[in-house]
Write a protein that holds these residues in place. Structure first.
Motif, short mmCIF file in Angstrom:
data_model
loop_
_atom_site.label_atom_id
_atom_site.label_comp_id
_atom_site.label_asym_id
_atom_site.label_seq_id
_atom_site.Cartn_x
_atom_site.Cartn_y
_atom_site.Cartn_z
N GLN A 1 0.85 -1.19 0.30
CA GLN A 1 0.06 0.17 -0.18
C GLN A 1 0.80 1.24 -0.06
O GLN A 1 0.60 1.95 -0.96
CB GLN A 1 -0.64 -0.09 1.21
N SER B 1 -12.18 -3.34 17.52
CA SER B 1 -12.48 -3.86 16.48
C SER B 1 -11.87 -3.91 15.44
O SER B 1 -10.45 -3.56 14.98
CB SER B 1 -13.97 -3.06 15.63
N THR C 1 -10.61 -4.50 10.95
CA THR C 1 -11.49 -4.09 9.97
C THR C 1 -10.86 -4.78 8.63
O THR C 1 -9.82 -5.33 8.91
CB THR C 1 -11.07 -2.99 9.18
N PHE D 1 -11.03 -5.99 4.65
CA PHE D 1 -10.82 -4.93 3.33
C PHE D 1 -11.38 -6.14 2.36
O PHE D 1 -10.74 -7.07 1.94
CB PHE D 1 -9.45 -4.08 2.86
N ASP E 1 -14.34 -8.46 1.30
CA ASP E 1 -15.68 -9.31 1.61
C ASP E 1 -14.82 -10.77 2.61
O ASP E 1 -14.99 -11.61 3.28
CB ASP E 1 -15.89 -10.80 0.69
N LEU F 1 -14.97 -5.17 11.32
CA LEU F 1 -16.03 -4.23 10.23
C LEU F 1 -15.69 -4.46 9.31
O LEU F 1 -14.34 -5.63 8.95
CB LEU F 1 -15.75 -2.69 10.33
N HIS F 2 -16.44 -4.34 7.76
CA HIS F 2 -15.73 -4.14 6.33
C HIS F 2 -15.48 -2.92 6.14
O HIS F 2 -16.15 -1.72 6.44
CB HIS F 2 -17.43 -5.05 5.92
N GLN F 3 -14.34 -2.75 5.15
CA GLN F 3 -14.59 -1.82 4.55
C GLN F 3 -14.29 -1.80 2.67
O GLN F 3 -13.29 -3.12 2.77
CB GLN F 3 -12.80 -0.85 5.01
N ASP F 4 -13.82 -0.40 1.70
CA ASP F 4 -14.11 -1.44 0.95
C ASP F 4 -12.82 -1.75 0.36
O ASP F 4 -11.23 -1.79 0.83
CB ASP F 4 -13.95 -0.55 -0.40
N ARG G 1 -8.45 -3.13 -0.74
CA ARG G 1 -7.11 -1.83 -1.40
C ARG G 1 -7.20 -2.31 -2.23
O ARG G 1 -7.34 -3.01 -3.40
CB ARG G 1 -6.27 -2.26 -0.21
#
Ligand code: NAD
Ligand code: UD1
Length: 306
Positions: free
Chosen positions: A79, A199, A201, A203, A205, A264-267, A269
């Protein structure tokens, strides 16, 4: 007594390597700019030179005194290479060429260089085990630069007679992997957050897979690679041949820690590899080594180290 140069020796993998080299009776010089490495990681019997691998005058003066080089210094995050393309390139590829260049030691025999490549050279792969001949289609500048290191290792062997061996590390984890950066290895981040009851996260699914290898196994490969360095510039996968999804990893880590935290879920990378699992057979055949720490054991050792 032989003297080893370890670039990046204050970092996660490098500091473990230094410990084992010193246990084995080597004298160790470390070159590290302390950008992500920490002086407190470093064995107090090693000599630390704080400086940049891109400084050819400095590297030249150090390498004169050494018998071999383990080159681990890099900006290790895929990243970071998305954020700072040119800056990471200067360290990850130009810095490596600088090491190969000074390893020639004009007038003396070249020294062998064992260097860190990465599974990132493959880019997206099938879900099956991939061996070293699998097509290289890196998705990030980090992966492209690691592939560049392998190409320049061939040049170092062909033109200058520098013996090298490249190790394509898959996802390495263990104590001293710094969890404080959001770009650090996922296991260090998950472990730190689970133990502090925060929590985690995921990235995307969470079905992306990785082949996680414990750092002490990686150090065994690094030391064995000293006998594999040739001007043919061989390259080997360093992996377990076992895969786990990031979603399963989160559950496993919580089980081992006996602590449940929210997920938690985020888009996803940018440039995130979907599947990554290596075939360890070539390294097994040539080094007579296989990884022997299971993910459960490795996670348990990691949690105890916090
Ligand atoms: P790390 O960030 O803990 O260690 C890298 C070290 O290099 C740090 O001590 C840092 O201060 C130093 N460094 C960075 N830029 C430098 C520069 N310009 N000059 C001098 N020193 C510099 O990372 P790590 O996980 O220990 O990675 C070690 C090597 O293994 C890297 O080459 C990385 O690309 C490679 N690798 C790591 C993994 C992994 O899963 N950790 C996987 C594949 C490859
Ligand atoms: C890692 C290494 C890289 C190496 C490559 C080899 C680090 C920092 N990066 O890259 O040096 O060359 O393996 O395969 O060690 N994730 C989450 N949540 C988080 C953090 C990450 O879901 O909080 C996900 C990522 O989106 C990714 C996976 O976990 O799908 C692994 O990420 P990461 O540990 O950063 O490693 P790689 O990008 O695979």
């Amino acid at each position: 007594m032989k003297t080893m140069l370890v670039t990046g020796g204050c970092g996660f993998i490098g500091s473990h390597l230094v410990d084992v080299l010193i246990d084995q009776g080597y004298q160790v010089i470390v070159l590290d700019d302390l950008s992500t490495g920490r002086e407190y990681n470093l064995n107090d019997q090693a000599e630390l030179i704080v400086g940049n691998i891109t400084n050819s005058t400095l590297v030249n003066s150090i390498i004169k005194e050494t018998d071999a080089c383990f080159h681990l210094a890099a900006i290790a995050s895929t990243q970071s290479s998305n954020q700072d393309w040119v800056g990471t390139h200067q360290v990850n590829l130009t810095g490596t060429i600088n090491i190969f260049n000074v390893a020639r030691r004009t007038g003396k025999r070249p020294i062998p260089v064992i260097y860190a490549s990465s599974a990132a050279v493959y880019g997206n792969t099938e879900e099956n085990l991939i061996d070293e001949s699998y097509p290289k289609q890196p998705l990030t500048a980090y992966g492209a630069d690691k592939l560049g290191c392998e190409l320049h290792a061939k040049v170092a062997g062909n033109i200058d007679g520098v013996p090298t061996c490249g190790l394509r590390f898959f996802n390495v984890y263990g104590p001293r992997q710094d969890p404080s950066s959001p770009y650090s290895g996922v296991i260090s981040i998950f472990a730190n957050r689970i133990l502090s009851n925060q929590s985690i996260t995921i990235f995307g699914d969470g079905n992306q897979t990785r082949d996680f290898i414990f750092v002490s196994d990686v150090v065994r490969y690094l030391i064995a690679a000293l006998n594999q360095a040739t001007t043919e510039a061989p390259v080997f996968n360093v992996c377990t041949g076992e895969r786990i999804s990031i979603h399963e990893l989160a559950q496993t880590a919580m089980n081992v820690a006996e602590q449940v935290v929210p997920i938690l879920h985020q888009d996803p990378r940018e440039g995130d590899i979907r599947y990554s699992i290596g075939n360890p057979k070539a390294a097994k055949d040539n080094f007579n080594i296989t990884a022997n720490i299971t993910l459960q054991e490795g996670l348990s050792q990691l949690f105890k180290s916090f």
